[in-house]
Design an enzyme around this catalytic site. Sequence first.
Site, PDB file in Angstrom:
ATOM      1  N   GLN A  65       0.851  -1.197   0.000  1.00  0.00           N
ATOM      2  CA  GLN A  65       0.000   0.000   0.000  1.00  0.00           C
ATOM      3  C   GLN A  65       0.883   1.242   0.000  1.00  0.00           C
ATOM      4  O   GLN A  65       1.513   1.550   1.015  1.00  0.00           O
ATOM      5  CB  GLN A  65      -0.856  -0.061   1.266  1.00  0.00           C
ATOM      6  N   SER A 105       1.176   6.371   2.641  1.00  0.00           N
ATOM      7  CA  SER A 105       1.837   7.353   3.505  1.00  0.00           C
ATOM      8  C   SER A 105       3.078   7.942   2.858  1.00  0.00           C
ATOM      9  O   SER A 105       3.775   7.280   2.102  1.00  0.00           O
ATOM     10  CB  SER A 105       2.259   6.687   4.816  1.00  0.00           C
ATOM     11  N   SER A 112       4.739  -1.357   4.258  1.00  0.00           N
ATOM     12  CA  SER A 112       4.901  -2.762   4.648  1.00  0.00           C
ATOM     13  C   SER A 112       4.896  -3.635   3.407  1.00  0.00           C
ATOM     14  O   SER A 112       4.128  -3.386   2.474  1.00  0.00           O
ATOM     15  CB  SER A 112       3.754  -3.201   5.563  1.00  0.00           C
ATOM     16  N   GLU A 141      -9.249  -1.390   5.908  1.00  0.00           N
ATOM     17  CA  GLU A 141      -7.990  -1.617   6.609  1.00  0.00           C
ATOM     18  C   GLU A 141      -8.223  -1.721   8.115  1.00  0.00           C
ATOM     19  O   GLU A 141      -7.665  -2.576   8.788  1.00  0.00           O
ATOM     20  CB  GLU A 141      -7.022  -0.464   6.300  1.00  0.00           C
ATOM     21  N   GLU A 157      -5.671   8.372  17.789  1.00  0.00           N
ATOM     22  CA  GLU A 157      -6.220   9.736  17.919  1.00  0.00           C
ATOM     23  C   GLU A 157      -7.137  10.047  16.733  1.00  0.00           C
ATOM     24  O   GLU A 157      -8.228  10.592  16.887  1.00  0.00           O
ATOM     25  CB  GLU A 157      -5.086  10.764  17.993  1.00  0.00           C
TER      26      GLU A 157
HETATM   27  C1  LIG Z   1       3.912  -0.820  11.534  1.00  0.00           C
HETATM   28  C2  LIG Z   1       3.424   0.175  10.540  1.00  0.00           C
HETATM   29  C3  LIG Z   1       3.112  -0.245   9.267  1.00  0.00           C
HETATM   30  C4  LIG Z   1       2.668   0.668   8.322  1.00  0.00           C
HETATM   31  N1  LIG Z   1       2.406   0.224   7.074  1.00  0.00           N
HETATM   32  C5  LIG Z   1       2.036   1.111   6.120  1.00  0.00           C
HETATM   33  C6  LIG Z   1       1.860   0.700   4.773  1.00  0.00           C
HETATM   34  O1  LIG Z   1       2.023  -0.462   4.448  1.00  0.00           O
HETATM   35  N2  LIG Z   1       1.508   1.601   3.844  1.00  0.00           N
HETATM   36  C7  LIG Z   1       1.312   2.905   4.173  1.00  0.00           C
HETATM   37  O2  LIG Z   1       0.963   3.657   3.294  1.00  0.00           O
HETATM   38  N3  LIG Z   1       1.474   3.348   5.441  1.00  0.00           N
HETATM   39  C8  LIG Z   1       1.839   2.484   6.417  1.00  0.00           C
HETATM   40  N4  LIG Z   1       2.027   2.918   7.707  1.00  0.00           N
HETATM   41  C9  LIG Z   1       1.891   4.351   7.991  1.00  0.00           C
HETATM   42  C10 LIG Z   1       0.737   4.762   8.872  1.00  0.00           C
HETATM   43  O3  LIG Z   1      -0.467   4.678   8.179  1.00  0.00           O
HETATM   44  C11 LIG Z   1       1.032   6.174   9.374  1.00  0.00           C
HETATM   45  O4  LIG Z   1       2.181   6.094  10.181  1.00  0.00           O
HETATM   46  C12 LIG Z   1      -0.099   6.759  10.176  1.00  0.00           C
HETATM   47  O5  LIG Z   1      -1.207   7.022   9.364  1.00  0.00           O
HETATM   48  C13 LIG Z   1       0.290   8.017  10.961  1.00  0.00           C
HETATM   49  O6  LIG Z   1       0.919   8.968  10.156  1.00  0.00           O
HETATM   50  P1  LIG Z   1       2.315   9.606  10.597  1.00  0.00           P
HETATM   51  O7  LIG Z   1       3.217   8.471  10.895  1.00  0.00           O
HETATM   52  O8  LIG Z   1       2.725  10.542   9.539  1.00  0.00           O
HETATM   53  O9  LIG Z   1       2.031  10.375  11.944  1.00  0.00           O
HETATM   54  P2  LIG Z   1       1.489  11.882  12.083  1.00  0.00           P
HETATM   55  O10 LIG Z   1       0.285  12.037  11.244  1.00  0.00           O
HETATM   56  O11 LIG Z   1       2.601  12.837  11.877  1.00  0.00           O
HETATM   57  O12 LIG Z   1       1.054  11.890  13.604  1.00  0.00           O
HETATM   58  C14 LIG Z   1       1.885  12.289  14.700  1.00  0.00           C
HETATM   59  C15 LIG Z   1       1.034  12.323  15.971  1.00  0.00           C
HETATM   60  O13 LIG Z   1       0.027  13.317  15.829  1.00  0.00           O
HETATM   61  C16 LIG Z   1      -1.244  12.771  16.061  1.00  0.00           C
HETATM   62  N5  LIG Z   1      -2.214  13.433  15.189  1.00  0.00           N
HETATM   63  C17 LIG Z   1      -2.150  13.658  13.858  1.00  0.00           C
HETATM   64  N6  LIG Z   1      -3.275  14.263  13.424  1.00  0.00           N
HETATM   65  C18 LIG Z   1      -4.076  14.411  14.497  1.00  0.00           C
HETATM   66  C19 LIG Z   1      -5.373  14.957  14.713  1.00  0.00           C
HETATM   67  N7  LIG Z   1      -6.109  15.459  13.721  1.00  0.00           N
HETATM   68  N8  LIG Z   1      -5.866  14.930  15.961  1.00  0.00           N
HETATM   69  C20 LIG Z   1      -5.147  14.412  16.995  1.00  0.00           C
HETATM   70  N9  LIG Z   1      -3.931  13.894  16.866  1.00  0.00           N
HETATM   71  C21 LIG Z   1      -3.399  13.892  15.621  1.00  0.00           C
HETATM   72  C22 LIG Z   1      -1.095  11.312  15.718  1.00  0.00           C
HETATM   73  O14 LIG Z   1      -2.101  10.528  16.328  1.00  0.00           O
HETATM   74  C23 LIG Z   1       0.288  11.014  16.237  1.00  0.00           C
HETATM   75  O15 LIG Z   1       0.208  10.758  17.592  1.00  0.00           O
HETATM   76  C24 LIG Z   1       2.490   2.021   8.669  1.00  0.00           C
HETATM   77  C25 LIG Z   1       2.795   2.440   9.976  1.00  0.00           C
HETATM   78  C26 LIG Z   1       3.258   1.528  10.898  1.00  0.00           C
HETATM   79  C27 LIG Z   1       3.578   2.017  12.275  1.00  0.00           C
END
Ligand SMILES: Cc1cc2nc3c(=O)[nH]c(=O)nc-3n(C[C@H](O)[C@H](O)[C@H](O)COP(=O)(O)OP(=O)(O)OC[C@H]3O[C@@H](n4cnc5c(N)ncnc54)[C@H](O)[C@@H]3O)c2cc1C
Lengths: 406, 381
Positions: free
Chosen positions: A112, A115, A148, A231, A376
């Site tokens: 996928q 991100s 992933s 998902e 969140e």
């Molecule tokens: C093990 C793992 C596997 C993954 N696999 C995939 C994959 O296969 N393909 C893919 O595309 N992505 C994948 N991801 C990515 C995942 O979808 C993102 O990490 C996730 O959506 C969060 O985005 P970010 O990491 O940019 O965090 P951010 O969006 O930067 O968030 C940082 C912090 O801010 C908080 N936050 C953000 N917005 C808000 C809001 N509106 N209100 C309150 N709090 C908020 C979050 O909850 C978090 O605590 C994976 C992630 C992990 C950990």
Amino acid sequence: MTDAADLRRRTADLLAAHTPGTTDRLDFLRARFDAGLAWVHFPQGLGGLDAPRALQAVVDAELAAVDAPDNDPGRIGIGLGMAAPTILRYGTEEQKRRFLRPLWTGEEVWCQLFSEPGAGSDLAALATRAVRDADGNWLVDGQKVWTSSAHLARWAILVARTDPAVPKHRGLTYFVCDMTDPGVEVRPLRQITGEAEFNEVFLTGVRIPDAHRLGAVGDGWQVARTTLMNERVAIGGARTPREGGMIQVASTAWRDHPELRTHDLHQRLLKLWVDAEVARLTGERLRQQLSPTLNSVRAGGTPLGQPGPEGSGMKLAFARLAQQISGWEVEFRGEAGLTYDDWTLRRPEGVDFTGREAGYRYLRAKGNSIEGGTSEVLLNIVAERVLGLPPEPRTDKDIAWKDLPR
Amino acid sequence: MTLTTPEPEPDLLYSAEEDALRAAVRALLADRCDPATVLAGLESGRPHDPGLWRALATEIGVTGLLVPEGLGGAGATAREAAVVLEELGRAMAPVPYLTSAILAVTALLGCETDRAEVADSLAALAEGRTLGALAVPLTTAPGDTGPAPVRADAAGRLTGRVTSVADVAGAGLLLVPAEGPGGPELHAVDATADGVRTEPVTPLDLTRPLGHLTLDAAAGRPLARGDRARAALDRALLTGAGLLASEQLGLADWCLTETVRYTGERTQFGRPVGSFQALKHRMAALWLDVASARAAARNSADALSGNDPEAPLAVAVAQSFCAPVAVRAAEECIQLHGGLGMTWEHPAHLYLKRAKADELALGTPGRHRETLAGLVDLAAP
Ligand SMILES: Cc1cc2nc3c(=O)[nH]c(=O)nc-3n(C[C@H](O)[C@H](O)[C@H](O)COP(=O)(O)OP(=O)(O)OC[C@H]3O[C@@H](n4cnc5c(N)ncnc54)[C@H](O)[C@@H]3O)c2cc1C
């Protein structure tokens, strides 16, 4: 109407024609798909029989009882959980026929590409560009992250920006990307557990034929929402038996190690056991609502394969439980809890929570409240779309994506 | 290798008949049991609303749900009774449904129902003509039935004192567990008989009155003896505890719904307070708890509706889960209403008092977890 007896008969026919143990694994899986016994709620000809989703349990039980080969769902979870329901809903007939069978048999692994370094929770802010060329095909440039299984994948679902001049949700388009194409570069990204389950993916001039677009140009956000809702159910909604999964590991540890027991840990274990059982029942109830089941045929459920925002609740509960139980387990282990099984950089094929040790489970479970939407963000979804609470003030709603502060 | 068929799943949804039953009860309660009426009734010192009880008994006939048709009831199951309790919990209805229609009826159903004494009592309770009370402290958990505090002599005279019996004051028929010369017995006692005295206790939960019961050589009519008496009592407590989860669910659901409604309307800092994320997240987390409590409560009602050997496990899970959810929902309701939640006029306090009392009723969550430890082989240190 396909009922349980009919499915048992079909399963027996499949087993008679393809004896497990002597039949080649892939041949067996293909035959099962062609018999409509892969996912019985899918349409005929696409691995299903248009049957109620709950009847899948009948087929699975019959096949498990004779140790029939399975398609290793832990390895192809993204294909099964996210790509397939999206293709089923938005794909053309040709796309469905091309992609679903090898996806289900595991011949082709999916990943996928959603991100990005600058767009996680705010996925609609993503910057990967897809530009149309003179032939109507697409050239894609950008960087994805946390991907992933990208190292195993033949195909990817990809969201890219096709129109920067409109507000962020409106300028996206959804594609199927061939991971073997030139211009796709996959680099391992080592994670908290020491292994590299996910990757960085660099897309440089990747050419995607227009026939691999899913849904209309500019409709990418709509299509992606289907993926994201599925998902959440895929991550949080796996059907487990009573005391299955992580609580089983913890309960077994308790039974096997009387010398480590304390009153405090006993109280907390019982509470977690109850929470796990209730989460199991809640998932069961959600499934019964989603589709008519063996003993409760009801109308009014959400349309086939389209979990509602309630699915976010399952994922929230799952993440909380996994983190609490795995934390409890490390503590229960005492001295052994201070050790870790293996820090070598590995490239795992899927996540195996029960195959490794307490420390691994504890660390990997930290991802459960981040992957597939953070807790969140999911709480926001429940509050706004289930409870109908007023939305957050939105400052970026009517601004063209290219003019957003970055 | 044997071919396994999938285990029969519990039916965790509501049937069309159950939905219709809910609609009927809800409409009646909307009509006759709004919060202002409940409060006014309590302040008048009249703990029960006899008019509402009569309407429940005669207009919808829910008091006899658990009683078989041949014995004058509706021949329904615990699933339907659970739906009624959800609605009564949602409305904080001051009626002795749990005590009379569930606890007393189930205790009687555990006796020989072809005896006229038992059958007549069941018919009277089913029609709501008589109110029944099971003479145990409301805190008693299923399985916690050691020697009863009441002694029965060979002539069936009962002597002893039972504290904190729910709805004892209004009851006409007392079902009294007693220690007889040969072991446990279950007796029927008329509340008006000589030697029967009740003293009211000021209860935390105003909508479910408590009283101490004193028996001084009161005339008891033995309904069951020995294992049968013990089993009837245990089944009553198990059923009561398992269905109490549905009352707790209804209560929690009201608290959540009302809090969402109020915070969506109440404005501070130029925004509805319900648009602040700190509050939204609390309500969303509560929603998850309530949705989970619904699954647990439905599962226990479903298990109690047949002779499911899993019922004790389902009840232990439901009670240890639903009781704290109800308390939390009521506590959140008060906090998120701000000062309004602390007033006597707003009904939130009724819900908190009921939720907290319900947490102690028929076994605390901790007590139910202990039961569970035995059932699932997770022994204490
Ligand atoms: C093990 C793992 C596997 C993954 N696999 C995939 C994959 O296969 N393909 C893919 O595309 N992505 C994948 N991801 C990515 C995942 O979808 C993102 O990490 C996730 O959506 C969060 O985005 P970010 O990491 O940019 O965090 P951010 O969006 O930067 O968030 C940082 C912090 O801010 C908080 N936050 C953000 N917005 C808000 C809001 N509106 N209100 C309150 N709090 C908020 C979050 O909850 C978090 O605590 C994976 C992630 C992990 C950990």
